[in-house]
Design a protein around this motif. Structure first.
Motif, PDB file in Angstrom:
ATOM      1  N   SER A 112      -3.341 -67.310  20.985  1.00 44.85           N
ATOM      2  CA  SER A 112      -2.552 -66.614  21.996  1.00 44.85           C
ATOM      3  C   SER A 112      -1.054 -66.726  21.685  1.00 44.85           C
ATOM      4  CB  SER A 112      -2.866 -67.186  23.379  1.00 44.85           C
ATOM      5  OG  SER A 112      -2.128 -66.530  24.369  1.00 44.85           O
ATOM      6  N   ASP A 113      -0.625 -67.919  21.283  1.00 43.70           N
ATOM      7  CA  ASP A 113       0.778 -68.092  20.886  1.00 43.70           C
ATOM      8  C   ASP A 113       1.101 -67.213  19.677  1.00 43.70           C
ATOM      9  OD1 ASP A 113       1.933 -70.011  22.719  1.00 43.70           O
ATOM     10  OD2 ASP A 113       0.670 -71.537  21.800  1.00 43.70           O
ATOM     11  N   LEU A 114       0.207 -67.188  18.695  1.00 40.73           N
ATOM     12  CA  LEU A 114       0.451 -66.368  17.502  1.00 40.73           C
ATOM     13  C   LEU A 114       0.499 -64.885  17.829  1.00 40.73           C
ATOM     14  CD1 LEU A 114      -1.665 -68.098  14.723  1.00 40.73           C
ATOM     15  CD2 LEU A 114       0.795 -68.209  15.108  1.00 40.73           C
ATOM     16  N   LYS A 115      -0.326 -64.448  18.762  1.00 41.63           N
ATOM     17  CA  LYS A 115      -0.321 -63.052  19.184  1.00 41.63           C
ATOM     18  C   LYS A 115       1.044 -62.677  19.762  1.00 41.63           C
ATOM     19  CE  LYS A 115      -3.048 -59.875  22.002  1.00 41.63           C
ATOM     20  NZ  LYS A 115      -4.193 -59.761  22.929  1.00 41.63           N
ATOM     21  N   LEU A 116       1.581 -63.559  20.589  1.00 41.48           N
ATOM     22  CA  LEU A 116       2.901 -63.322  21.173  1.00 41.48           C
ATOM     23  C   LEU A 116       3.976 -63.273  20.080  1.00 41.48           C
ATOM     24  CD1 LEU A 116       4.190 -64.688  24.440  1.00 41.48           C
ATOM     25  CD2 LEU A 116       5.656 -64.824  22.453  1.00 41.48           C
ATOM     26  N   ILE A 117       3.873 -64.163  19.107  1.00 46.33           N
ATOM     27  CA  ILE A 117       4.839 -64.192  18.005  1.00 46.33           C
ATOM     28  C   ILE A 117       4.784 -62.891  17.213  1.00 46.33           C
ATOM     29  CG2 ILE A 117       5.434 -65.321  15.823  1.00 46.33           C
ATOM     30  CD1 ILE A 117       4.233 -67.927  17.175  1.00 46.33           C
ATOM     31  N   ARG A 118       3.565 -62.455  16.868  1.00 43.23           N
ATOM     32  CA  ARG A 118       3.417 -61.205  16.103  1.00 43.23           C
ATOM     33  C   ARG A 118       4.034 -60.027  16.850  1.00 43.23           C
ATOM     34  NH1 ARG A 118      -2.034 -63.094  15.529  1.00 43.23           N
ATOM     35  NH2 ARG A 118      -2.189 -64.268  13.599  1.00 43.23           N
ATOM     36  N   TYR A 119       3.800 -59.974  18.149  1.00 42.78           N
ATOM     37  CA  TYR A 119       4.378 -58.900  18.962  1.00 42.78           C
ATOM     38  C   TYR A 119       5.903 -59.014  18.973  1.00 42.78           C
ATOM     39  CZ  TYR A 119       5.751 -56.103  22.957  1.00 42.78           C
ATOM     40  OH  TYR A 119       6.385 -55.194  23.762  1.00 42.78           O
ATOM     41  N   GLY A 120       6.399 -60.226  19.188  1.00 36.65           N
ATOM     42  CA  GLY A 120       7.841 -60.438  19.274  1.00 36.65           C
ATOM     43  C   GLY A 120       8.580 -60.093  17.997  1.00 36.65           C
ATOM     44  N   LEU A 121       7.941 -60.299  16.861  1.00 36.57           N
ATOM     45  CA  LEU A 121       8.589 -59.990  15.579  1.00 36.57           C
ATOM     46  C   LEU A 121       8.714 -58.496  15.328  1.00 36.57           C
ATOM     47  CD1 LEU A 121       6.974 -62.716  13.306  1.00 36.57           C
ATOM     48  CD2 LEU A 121       9.360 -62.591  14.061  1.00 36.57           C
ATOM     49  N   LYS A 122       7.980 -57.686  16.067  1.00 39.97           N
ATOM     50  CA  LYS A 122       8.015 -56.231  15.883  1.00 39.97           C
ATOM     51  C   LYS A 122       9.113 -55.548  16.682  1.00 39.97           C
ATOM     52  CE  LYS A 122       3.105 -55.843  14.892  1.00 39.97           C
ATOM     53  NZ  LYS A 122       1.814 -55.272  15.304  1.00 39.97           N
ATOM     54  N   ILE A 123       9.667 -56.243  17.661  1.00 44.48           N
ATOM     55  CA  ILE A 123      10.663 -55.591  18.513  1.00 44.48           C
ATOM     56  C   ILE A 123      12.068 -55.784  17.944  1.00 44.48           C
ATOM     57  CG2 ILE A 123       9.235 -55.827  20.566  1.00 44.48           C
ATOM     58  CD1 ILE A 123      10.982 -58.157  21.450  1.00 44.48           C
ATOM     59  N   GLU A 124      12.946 -54.901  18.340  1.00 41.67           N
ATOM     60  CA  GLU A 124      14.335 -55.004  17.917  1.00 41.67           C
ATOM     61  C   GLU A 124      15.004 -56.155  18.648  1.00 41.67           C
ATOM     62  OE1 GLU A 124      18.379 -52.325  18.071  1.00 41.67           O
ATOM     63  OE2 GLU A 124      16.446 -51.302  18.027  1.00 41.67           O
TER      64      GLU A 124
END
Length: 66
Positions: free
Chosen positions: A15-27
Motif C-alpha cells: 500500500s505504501d509502495l502504491k502511494l509512492i508510485r502514484y506520487g512519483l507520476k504527479i508534477e
C-alpha cells in the motif's frame, strides 16, 4: 497465524509502495511524504521478514497496527 501476520505486513508495505508510485507520476510531488512512505514500506517489509525468521518485533509506538 504467522503466515497471516506476514501477509498483513506485506499488504501494508505494498500500500505504501502504491502511494509512492502514484506520487512519483504527479508534477511537483511531495518529496517529504514520498520519503516517509518509502521508509514505512521498508520497515514493514523488514517486520515481515523478521516475523518469517521467528524474531519478535517489539512495538515502538502506542497505537496498534492490527
Amino acid at each position: 497465524m504467522k503466515k497471516e501476520i506476514i501477509l498483513r505486513w506485506l499488504k501494508k508495505a505494498e500500500s505504501d509502495l502504491k502511494l509512492i508510485r502514484y506520487g512519483l507520476k504527479i508534477e511537483d510531488p511531495p518529496n517529504d511524504a514520498l520519503c516517509f512512505h518509502s521508509q514505512q514500506a521498508i520497515e514493514k517489509y523488514l517486520k515481515a521478514f523478521l516475523t518469517f525468521k521467528d524474531t519478535r518485533v517489539k512495538k515502538t509506538h502506542a497505537w496498534k497496527c492490527f
